[in-house]
Design an enzyme around this catalytic site. Structure first.
Site: not given
Ligand code: CTP
Length: 232
Positions: A26-27
């Site tokens: 993810s980020n």
């Protein structure tokens, strides 16, 4: 043209690409910029839908617009397609993961050797997909598309490249290398570029104020488009 005559789809937050039941790629996108834009669009009277990845519930607890939760980039694309109408303004503030694991394990991956190689494959590009749909279907030509570009280097070059490649009406460049701009903060510094070659630099301000300026530019763009709405 006032925004209230259009349906507004705003996307925000990250996506999650699962490797196994307990791990994902993810980020750090918080979804705050998307929330601020959705709020402002709803305040201007638009039918507003906020399609979001996993973000803090507090941000959308009292939302006065419809919220649709998704996890992966493919789910985000499907949700955008489902909500799309001929008169939509699509504002892609989300940070979708560009790659996803080739294989997702149904069981927890166990620790084995000193190194682990994960094979990733490209996710669909949502803006490019919608741009291709517009090209292929004349009745979708009124869809107004706004992208974001979060960059660390050669920022203007990359933003202008994305404006063109994704066939956008506007792009909001976010220099994430600057303090108080970008992910997980309440303020932002944005430069807006339009299809017609304009450039507008917005100084450091709250994400609410940035959202209002972005939507002012969208309204100007819609007026310039000057198209009659398609009655569905
Ligand atoms: N975007 C999209 N589909 C993706 C990835 C990004 O529609 N699979 C959108 C984002 O929501 C944003 C714009 O495209 O509005 C630019 O996203 P960004 O991550 O900056 O660029 P990428 O096209 O993913 O290119 P790169 O990561 O190489 O900079």
């Amino acid at each position: 043209m006032p925004l209230k005559d259009r349906k507004v789809i705003v996307t925000g937050g990250p996506t999650r690409e699962w490797l196994d039941p307990v791990r994902f790629i993810s980020n750090p996108s918080s979804g705050r910029m998307g929330v601020a834009i959705a709020e402002e669009a709803a305040n201007r009277g638009s039918e507003t839908v906020f399609i979001h990845g996993p973000i803090s519930r507090e941000l959308i607890d009292r939302a006065e617009y419809r919220c649709v939760g998704i996890q992966t980039t493919v789910e985000l694309l499907d949700a955008v397609k489902k909500e799309l109408t001929q008169n939509t303004v699509l504002i892609m503030a989300a940070a979708p993961a560009d790659y996803t694991p080739v294989q997702k394990s149904d069981v927890k991956i166990k620790k084995t050797g000193d190194e682990l190689t994960i094979h990733l494959k490209k996710n669909p590009d949502i803006l490019k997909t919608i741009a291709a749909m517009k090209q292929a279907n004349f009745s979708l030509k009124n869809i107004f598309m706004v992208g974001f570009a979060a960059e660390t280097n050669d920022i203007e070059k990359y933003a202008l490249g994305k404006l063109k490649e994704k066939d956008l009406d506007m792009i909001c460049l976010n220099d994430v290398g600057q303090k108080d701009a970008g992910f997980s903060v309440d303020t932002n510094i944005i430069t807006i570029f339009t299809r017609q070659g304009e450039k507008m630099e917005l100084p450091l301000q709250s994400k609410q104020d940035v959202a209002a300026r972005i939507l002012d530019c969208v309204e100007t763009g819609l007026t310039r488009m000057g198209t009659t709405l398609i009655t569905e």
